[in-house]
Design a protein around this motif. Structure first.
Motif, PDB file in Angstrom:
ATOM      1  N   ASP A  98       0.850  -1.191   0.000  1.00 58.41           N
ATOM      2  CA  ASP A  98       0.000   0.000   0.000  1.00 58.41           C
ATOM      3  C   ASP A  98       0.888   1.244   0.000  1.00 58.41           C
ATOM      4  O   ASP A  98       1.686   1.454   0.913  1.00 58.41           O
ATOM      5  CB  ASP A  98      -0.893  -0.026   1.249  1.00 58.41           C
ATOM      6  CG  ASP A  98      -1.845   1.144   1.295  1.00 58.41           C
ATOM      7  OD1 ASP A  98      -1.395   2.293   1.431  1.00 58.41           O
ATOM      8  OD2 ASP A  98      -3.056   0.903   1.185  1.00 58.41           O
ATOM      9  N   ALA A  99       0.735   2.058  -1.011  1.00 58.07           N
ATOM     10  CA  ALA A  99       1.640   3.209  -1.190  1.00 58.07           C
ATOM     11  C   ALA A  99       1.575   4.172  -0.014  1.00 58.07           C
ATOM     12  O   ALA A  99       2.608   4.669   0.466  1.00 58.07           O
ATOM     13  CB  ALA A  99       1.307   3.936  -2.484  1.00 58.07           C
ATOM     14  N   SER A 100       0.361   4.445   0.491  1.00 58.49           N
ATOM     15  CA  SER A 100       0.245   5.389   1.612  1.00 58.49           C
ATOM     16  C   SER A 100       0.953   4.868   2.851  1.00 58.49           C
ATOM     17  O   SER A 100       1.562   5.612   3.599  1.00 58.49           O
ATOM     18  CB  SER A 100      -1.221   5.619   1.976  1.00 58.49           C
ATOM     19  OG  SER A 100      -1.957   6.034   0.882  1.00 58.49           O
ATOM     20  N   ILE A 101       0.832   3.568   3.083  1.00 57.14           N
ATOM     21  CA  ILE A 101       1.458   3.002   4.275  1.00 57.14           C
ATOM     22  C   ILE A 101       2.962   2.896   4.069  1.00 57.14           C
ATOM     23  O   ILE A 101       3.756   3.248   4.949  1.00 57.14           O
ATOM     24  CB  ILE A 101       0.855   1.621   4.612  1.00 57.14           C
ATOM     25  CG1 ILE A 101      -0.611   1.780   5.024  1.00 57.14           C
ATOM     26  CG2 ILE A 101       1.653   0.948   5.718  1.00 57.14           C
ATOM     27  CD1 ILE A 101      -1.318   0.483   5.345  1.00 57.14           C
ATOM     28  N   LYS A 102       3.360   2.423   2.894  1.00 59.04           N
ATOM     29  CA  LYS A 102       4.800   2.285   2.636  1.00 59.04           C
ATOM     30  C   LYS A 102       5.521   3.614   2.815  1.00 59.04           C
ATOM     31  O   LYS A 102       6.668   3.647   3.257  1.00 59.04           O
ATOM     32  CB  LYS A 102       5.005   1.755   1.200  1.00 59.04           C
ATOM     33  CG  LYS A 102       6.438   1.375   0.870  1.00 59.04           C
ATOM     34  CD  LYS A 102       6.858   0.125   1.639  1.00 59.04           C
ATOM     35  CE  LYS A 102       8.138  -0.506   1.080  1.00 59.04           C
ATOM     36  NZ  LYS A 102       9.325   0.331   1.139  1.00 59.04           N
ATOM     37  N   ALA A 103       4.824   4.707   2.512  1.00 61.88           N
ATOM     38  CA  ALA A 103       5.452   6.030   2.613  1.00 61.88           C
ATOM     39  C   ALA A 103       5.671   6.468   4.047  1.00 61.88           C
ATOM     40  O   ALA A 103       6.349   7.461   4.302  1.00 61.88           O
ATOM     41  CB  ALA A 103       4.576   7.060   1.900  1.00 61.88           C
ATOM     42  N   CYS A 104       5.083   5.743   5.014  1.00 60.30           N
ATOM     43  CA  CYS A 104       5.238   6.189   6.398  1.00 60.30           C
ATOM     44  C   CYS A 104       5.484   5.040   7.365  1.00 60.30           C
ATOM     45  O   CYS A 104       5.411   5.227   8.574  1.00 60.30           O
ATOM     46  CB  CYS A 104       3.995   6.956   6.844  1.00 60.30           C
ATOM     47  SG  CYS A 104       2.540   5.913   6.859  1.00 60.30           S
ATOM     48  N   LEU A 105       5.779   3.862   6.852  1.00 65.21           N
ATOM     49  CA  LEU A 105       5.965   2.716   7.742  1.00 65.21           C
ATOM     50  C   LEU A 105       7.395   2.674   8.256  1.00 65.21           C
ATOM     51  O   LEU A 105       8.350   2.764   7.484  1.00 65.21           O
ATOM     52  CB  LEU A 105       5.637   1.421   6.987  1.00 65.21           C
ATOM     53  CG  LEU A 105       5.816   0.115   7.754  1.00 65.21           C
ATOM     54  CD1 LEU A 105       4.881   0.059   8.958  1.00 65.21           C
ATOM     55  CD2 LEU A 105       5.570  -1.071   6.829  1.00 65.21           C
ATOM     56  N   MET A 355       3.915  10.080  10.466  1.00 63.44           N
ATOM     57  CA  MET A 355       5.207   9.465  10.754  1.00 63.44           C
ATOM     58  C   MET A 355       6.111   9.443   9.529  1.00 63.44           C
ATOM     59  O   MET A 355       5.654   9.414   8.382  1.00 63.44           O
ATOM     60  CB  MET A 355       4.991   8.014  11.253  1.00 63.44           C
ATOM     61  CG  MET A 355       4.059   7.900  12.424  1.00 63.44           C
ATOM     62  SD  MET A 355       4.498   8.961  13.829  1.00 63.44           S
ATOM     63  CE  MET A 355       5.907   8.078  14.457  1.00 63.44           C
ATOM     64  N   ARG A 356       7.374   9.419   9.815  1.00 60.46           N
ATOM     65  CA  ARG A 356       8.388   9.372   8.770  1.00 60.46           C
ATOM     66  C   ARG A 356       8.661   7.915   8.432  1.00 60.46           C
ATOM     67  O   ARG A 356       8.660   7.061   9.300  1.00 60.46           O
ATOM     68  CB  ARG A 356       9.671  10.001   9.316  1.00 60.46           C
ATOM     69  CG  ARG A 356      10.456  10.835   8.359  1.00 60.46           C
ATOM     70  CD  ARG A 356      11.803  11.112   8.996  1.00 60.46           C
ATOM     71  NE  ARG A 356      11.762  12.193   9.962  1.00 60.46           N
ATOM     72  CZ  ARG A 356      11.789  13.489   9.628  1.00 60.46           C
ATOM     73  NH1 ARG A 356      11.857  13.862   8.381  1.00 60.46           N
ATOM     74  NH2 ARG A 356      11.762  14.411  10.567  1.00 60.46           N
ATOM     75  N   ALA A 357       8.947   7.658   7.148  1.00 59.14           N
ATOM     76  CA  ALA A 357       9.212   6.281   6.730  1.00 59.14           C
ATOM     77  C   ALA A 357      10.543   5.792   7.278  1.00 59.14           C
ATOM     78  O   ALA A 357      11.427   6.568   7.622  1.00 59.14           O
ATOM     79  CB  ALA A 357       9.207   6.191   5.209  1.00 59.14           C
ATOM     80  N   HIS A 358      10.687   4.494   7.295  1.00 58.24           N
ATOM     81  CA  HIS A 358      11.901   3.853   7.794  1.00 58.24           C
ATOM     82  C   HIS A 358      13.106   4.192   6.939  1.00 58.24           C
ATOM     83  O   HIS A 358      13.020   4.298   5.728  1.00 58.24           O
ATOM     84  CB  HIS A 358      11.696   2.334   7.771  1.00 58.24           C
ATOM     85  CG  HIS A 358      12.881   1.570   8.283  1.00 58.24           C
ATOM     86  ND1 HIS A 358      12.978   1.149   9.596  1.00 58.24           N
ATOM     87  CD2 HIS A 358      14.002   1.142   7.677  1.00 58.24           C
ATOM     88  CE1 HIS A 358      14.113   0.495   9.766  1.00 58.24           C
ATOM     89  NE2 HIS A 358      14.757   0.476   8.611  1.00 58.24           N
ATOM     90  N   SER A 359      14.196   4.353   7.612  1.00 62.26           N
ATOM     91  CA  SER A 359      15.461   4.495   6.890  1.00 62.26           C
ATOM     92  C   SER A 359      16.506   3.790   7.739  1.00 62.26           C
ATOM     93  O   SER A 359      16.625   4.054   8.921  1.00 62.26           O
ATOM     94  CB  SER A 359      15.809   5.977   6.733  1.00 62.26           C
ATOM     95  OG  SER A 359      17.172   6.124   6.464  1.00 62.26           O
ATOM     96  N   ASP A 360      17.238   2.891   7.123  1.00 65.11           N
ATOM     97  CA  ASP A 360      18.220   2.123   7.891  1.00 65.11           C
ATOM     98  C   ASP A 360      19.216   3.021   8.593  1.00 65.11           C
ATOM     99  O   ASP A 360      19.688   2.715   9.673  1.00 65.11           O
ATOM    100  CB  ASP A 360      18.983   1.163   6.967  1.00 65.11           C
ATOM    101  CG  ASP A 360      18.179  -0.099   6.683  1.00 65.11           C
ATOM    102  OD1 ASP A 360      18.592  -0.865   5.809  1.00 65.11           O
ATOM    103  OD2 ASP A 360      17.145  -0.295   7.341  1.00 65.11           O
ATOM    104  N   SER A 361      19.559   4.129   7.935  1.00 62.09           N
ATOM    105  CA  SER A 361      20.638   4.934   8.486  1.00 62.09           C
ATOM    106  C   SER A 361      20.137   6.209   9.136  1.00 62.09           C
ATOM    107  O   SER A 361      20.911   7.052   9.517  1.00 62.09           O
ATOM    108  CB  SER A 361      21.619   5.300   7.370  1.00 62.09           C
ATOM    109  OG  SER A 361      20.896   6.032   6.388  1.00 62.09           O
TER     110      SER A 361
END
Lengths: 429, 655
Positions: A98-105, A355-361
């Motif tokens: 889901d694009a909306s969720i992926k953008a903030c998961l 919320m901000r999306a996940h970022s490994d770094s």
């Protein structure tokens, strides 16, 4: 607070008198329906039982082979790629697709409580009170809501400990909001005011002040939302929203309706029942089977996606933060019953338009999911990120609590610092 | 069954499984030998004391009455206190009611407490309760293994799964119904003249529920191991009169507990040197015995650490249950010790070395835990919390610990707790909050639940248990029988009560998911939603009595409790007088509403606020408030409405 509401609030507070700290009265903010979209909201979902974090995420490369050997039966099979270093359980596909969720998961790894206890009940108390060393009779979310002068809702049958100190509207079925409702052959003759009158003290009467307070608050809360909830039923909400009709789906359906109601809660808690305690037959990857972990993850992912649709329809998605956590994660090595035992760190899931999306770094101090070098049956992931740091940031930067007030919700004093914030909240621009 | 009473308590556990004859444990009260029902009005006119003096209950009577003037409870208050702390609240049947309270009722209660303590674990259902059970809860009459053999048969004969799914689920629902029904009517018997007499206290029922909650198991996980005549709650009941240690052994060897906490899969892996699963070991220490979590830092005073959990898990390897489909010998509980899967290595637990002696090692650990100082403190604290106000806990706990003996003598402990003046003083009066179960059951009792009504209903509906004999059941004969039973109005009287408990607790009784069970302190349930739900609970329960009225009770003369002539009272003296008379006399509340006639306030065990009295009268007077879709008032309509309102009152939350 608008000036229009101030007068009424003062009147009500004055009429009911002063109350001690433990019984602070927080009145639902009466707002016009149209204003609801702008309110900031937090949905706090406590998955009780100690959810296996490694059943949600696992490393790509790096320690992947080690983990596979330690988790022959319960390790992730064919994980979906979530980030350069992380794979997630295939059953979370509804969220990733889901694009909306992926953008903030966002998945915060190595998240947990600083307290090392592996007792469910003690650790839940630490988590919900916000006190990592000992216990406090209030809940950190309840105290936050009091400071914000906003209302709270607990979806479930019982008041969650995280809301102690506030006077949440606790319900699992919106039909019960109606002032009179027919039950069986009984006609709804008795009005709520009469019923609750039997629990209230008239002026000059001495008696049970605690019950008196609850009865008064019940009447205020329920009357405030009852007309907006006319004809609303649990099954109607589930069907209209397209939720999977599981206990979790039902609770999300009710949460959506209560978020949009005149109660305008800042915080809605959802209790997912104590079924994540997978000591045996974890069935991590299997969406079928009674009580299995996989079944619950599947239900979670599908219903969260529907919840997103629900919030978007109600124009509330952008201003909502959703948090999922558990009191602890589980052991790294699978046990002899194809399950896992109590551990330490797990994974926090964060989503919602705020919320901000996940970022490994992206986080200070983050490293890839990493495993210790030796294992016994009790070895678990270490806690790198105190869940309270994440919550303090959300309460401050999303709900608008002052920094000192947000940090002050947690004990011991000064154990949570703003300098540790992980920047999980999306900021403007 | 009478031979039970003379056996030493530790032999009970061994014999229990061989003696499940009529095997029905609950209560079947008879008057104490030293004071009968007809003695209750015999007061010495000079002293106002009872002509009968306490004998076995002398110490309790002394504790009740040797109090400072400020702390001393009136006889009506002692009756109410005993009923609501040591039972499920007052019932209007028989001579032990507020309107008759005097020194004799106080003596009776003292003697009755001792009589009931002596019978703990050895009672039997009243014949009328057995009748209800046979007709409405028939699956509680057959051995669990026989039911499970029928389930196994249904699985092969009915691929749809409907019949075995139903049987599995119904069987435990009926056990939950039996628990509730016994709480409603267990303290009732019949006098020689056929009238109902309620002893008002029900120690076996109170303790049966307290220990089930302590050794909580949830039906959604373990139901196949919890139901039947030899149900899990019944197995615990047999141990009520023994020691804590023997009760602990019973619980830890019950398949229901082993499955619930995953130990039936706990085996030892020599390659890794670890037990498969720590769940039972952890909760045995944290919840069942020590009552505290493991050490969080060295020297924090807790008696065990995470490593002890790991070691105890090894000791409990091989401690299993047969799968529910396995055919067991008659009367076997399903426990099995699998030596081959046990940890064949020495284990060091709580500083003591335990060589690998198999089952004996685990039994030795359970005995050691039962006499551990932390266990005594934890269990005694819990028991004290059930009976004493928070400020009075320390003394009660100490008295309990002092009476522990070896293993925790449960009878001696109850006597010790109830022989203290602090239990019977005003500082302990109405200081606790009822649990959801107590709120529902006490309302049903006050509204007139009794052993005769339901027994009549069973006869009127022509129900018998034989149609559910497991060995004779087929999928279709079972489905026919269960659909017919589910349509029974009399059964709905019981199951409807359990639905109200579910509304308040958020989950059915016997199905609390976490092993902590539910809080003994009823105020832990409080929220605005709870108060709103509680305020309508009695009204909803009142409707259940309709289920009995039309299906039975045609013969009012054989049932001595006459319907209150409300309509004629209204016609004769007005609505205000009629509701006062009804509430005062029929709900076992004493004179809580001021009466036109001369009633002294001393008859009431507690005071209703004027505003609450006003609401009750207002509702009584206004037909728009009445509960039924009837235009003209009738006894039925008014009785249900008035009871529902009077009992939907803050005083009902307390005990």
């Amino acid at each position: 607070m608008t000036t229009g509401n101030m007068g009424r609030r003062q009147f009500l507070v004055g009429a009911l008198g002063a109350l001690g700290a433990a019984g602070s009265l927080v009145l639902p903010r009466m707002i016009a329906q149209g204003a609801a979209a702008a309110s900031k909201r937090l949905v706090f979902i406590f998955l009780r039982g100690g959810v296996d974090g490694l059943g949600l995420v696992s490393p790509i490369g790096g320690d992947a082979a080690t983990l596979a050997a330690l988790r022959r039966n319960i390790g992730l099979r064919d994980p979906l790629v979530f980030s350069p270093t992380l794979g997630v359980n295939r059953l979370l596909a509804p969220l990733l697709d889901d694009a909306s969720i992926k953008a903030c998961l966002n998945i915060v790894l190595h998240a947990g409580s600083l307290n090392e206890t592996r007792s469910h009940f003690v650790q839940m108390d630490h988590v919900e009170s916000g006190n990592a060393a000992s216990t406090t009779p209030t809940g950190f979310l309840g105290m936050a809501a009091n400071a914000l002068v906003r209302s709270t809702v607990g979806v479930g049958a019982l008041m969650p400990a995280s809301l102690r100190g506030a006077n949440p509207l606790v319900l699992s079925d919106p039909a019960r909001l109606q002032p009179q409702y027919a039950h069986g052959g009984l006609k709804p003759g008795l009005r709520r005011a009469q019923r609750l009158g039997l629990y209230k003290l008239a002026s000059g009467e001495a008696g049970d002040t605690r019950v008196d307070t609850l009865a008064r608050q019940a009447e205020l809360q329920f009357d405030a939302v009852a007309s907006a909830m006319q004809g609303v039923t649990l099954s109607g909400l589930v069907t209209a929203g397209g939720y999977v009709n599981s206990p979790f789906g039902q609770r999300l359906a009710v949460a959506g309706a209560m978020l949009a109601s005149p109660a305008d809660p800042a915080i809605v808690t959802i209790d997912a029942e104590h079924g994540w305690d997978t000591h045996a037959n974890q069935a991590t990857n299997d969406a079928a089977g009674f009580h299995a972990y996989g079944k619950k993850v599947d239900d979670l992912a599908k219903n969260l996606r529907v919840f997103k649709n629900d919030l978007q329809r109600r124009a509330m998605w952008e201003n909502t933060a959703i948090v999922l956590l558990s009191e602890f994660g589980r052991t790294i090595r699978e046990n002899g019953n194809q399950g896992s035992d109590h551990g330490r760190a797990g994974a926090m899931l964060l989503l919602g338009g705020a919320m901000r999306a996940h970022s490994d770094s992206a986080y200070r101090g983050l490293r890839s999911l990493s495993l210790p070098t030796t294992f016994d049956e009790s070895t678990a992931l270490d806690v790198v990120h105190d869940y309270r740091v994440v919550m303090a940031e959300i309460l401050e930067r999303h709900l608008g609590l002052g920094q000192a007030a947000a940090l002050g919700l947690f004990q011991p004093a000064a154990s949570v610092r703003a300098s540790d914030y992980l920047n999980v909240v999306r900021t403007a621009g | 069954m009478s031979s039970f009473r003379s056996l030493p308590s530790n032999a009970l556990v061994v014999l229990v499984l061989c003696s499940l004859g009529s095997g029905a444990l609950a209560m079947n009260p008879v008057a104490p030998a030293t004071i009968g029902y007809s003695d209750l009005t015999s007061l010495n006119p000079q002293t106002n004391l009872c002509m009968r003096r306490p004998v076995h209950g002398a110490a309790i009577y002394a504790a009740m009455t040797n109090q400072s003037a400020a702390n001393k409870l009136r006889n009506v208050e002692l009756l109410q206190h005993a009923a609501s702390r040591l039972g499920f609240g007052l019932s209007p049947f028989g001579p032990l009611v507020p309107g008759n309270s005097n020194d004799c009722t106080t003596v009776f209660i003292a003697e009755e407490i001792v009589r009931q303590i002596g019978l703990l674990g050895a009672n039997e259902d009243h014949p009328h309760v057995l009748t209800a059970r046979r007709g409405l809860l028939p699956l509680t009459r057959f051995l669990r293994n026989d039911i499970n053999q029928a389930v196994a048969r249904f699985k092969t004969l009915d691929p749809s799964g409907e019949s075995y799914g139903s049987l599995w689920w119904e069987a435990w629902l009926q056990v939950a119904g039996l628990m509730t029904y016994r709480e409603m009517v267990g303290s009732q018997g019949l006098r020689g003249n056929g009238t109902i007499v309620d002893h008002q206290i029900a120690l076996e029922e109170v303790l049966a529920e307290l220990w089930f909650n302590h050794f909580n198991v949830a039906a959604s996980k373990s139901h196949q191991y919890m139901y039947g005549r030899d149900s899990y709650p019944e197995a615990l009941r047999f141990g009520l009169g023994g020691t804590f240690g023997s009760l602990l052994r019973v619980a830890m060897r019950q398949p229901a507990m082993l499955v619930y906490l995953d130990n039936q899969n706990n085996l030892y892996d020599p390659a890794t040197g670890s037990a498969a699963n720590q769940n039972l070991a952890r909760e045995l220490l944290e919840l069942h015995t020590f009552g505290v979590g493991p050490r969080e830092s060295p020297g924090d005073g807790r008696p065990y650490g995470q490593s002890d959990v790991v070691e105890l898990a090894k000791i409990l390897t091989g401690w299993h249950a047969h799968h529910h489909s396995v055919l067991l010998p008659q009367g076997a509980s399903g426990f099995v010790y699998h030596g081959a899967l046990d940890a064949d290595v020495p284990v060091r637990f709580l500083g003591t070395d335990y060589p690998p002696t198999g089952e004996a090692r685990a039994l030795a650990v359970l005995s050691a835990l039962a006499d551990h100082a932390q266990t005594k403190t934890a269990i005694c604290t819990k028991l004290s919390r059930a009976f004493y106000a928070p400020e009075l806990l320390a003394g009660a706990r100490d008295a309990c610990v002092a009476a522990w003996g070896t293993g925790g003598d449960l009878k001696a402990i109850m006597l010790a707790l109830l022989q203290r003046p602090e239990f019977w003083g005003r500082s302990n009066y109405r200081k606790l909050y009822r649990t959801p179960i107590e709120i529902v059951v006490s309302a049903m009792r006050q509204m007139g639940a009794n052993i005769v009504d339901v027994a009549y209903a069973v006869s009127a509906e022509g129900r018998a248990e034989t149609v559910f004999t497991p060995s004779a059941l087929t999928p279709s004969s079972y489905m026919t029988a269960i659909r017919d039973l589910q349509a029974s109005r009399a059964a709905f009287f019981i199951h409807g009560s359990n639905r109200r408990i579910e509304n308040l607790m958020g989950i059915q009784r016997m199905n609390i998911a976490p092993p902590t069970g539910y809080a003994l302190d009823g105020s832990r349930f409080f929220s605005t939603g709870y108060i709103d739900t509680v305020s309508r609970t009695a009204m909803e329960l009142a409707g259940l009595f309709e289920q009995l009225h039309t299906s039975s009770r045609q013969d009012f003369t054989s049932w001595q409790y006459t319907r209150p002539p409300i309509v004629s009272d209204i016609n004769a003296s007005g609505s205000d007088f009629a509701v006062q008379k009804y509430v005062n006399e029929r709900l076992a509340m004493g004179d809580i509403l001021p009466l036109a006639r001369n009633a002294t306030p001393a008859v009431s065990p507690f005071v209703l606020q004027p505003s609450h009295r006003r609401i009750i009268s207002e509702v009584a007077a206004a037909s728009a408030s009445w509960a039924y879709w009837e235009a003209t008032p009738s006894n039925k309509v008014l009785e249900k409405t008035w009871a529902g309102v009077a009992l939907g009152n803050v005083e009902q939350l307390k005990k």
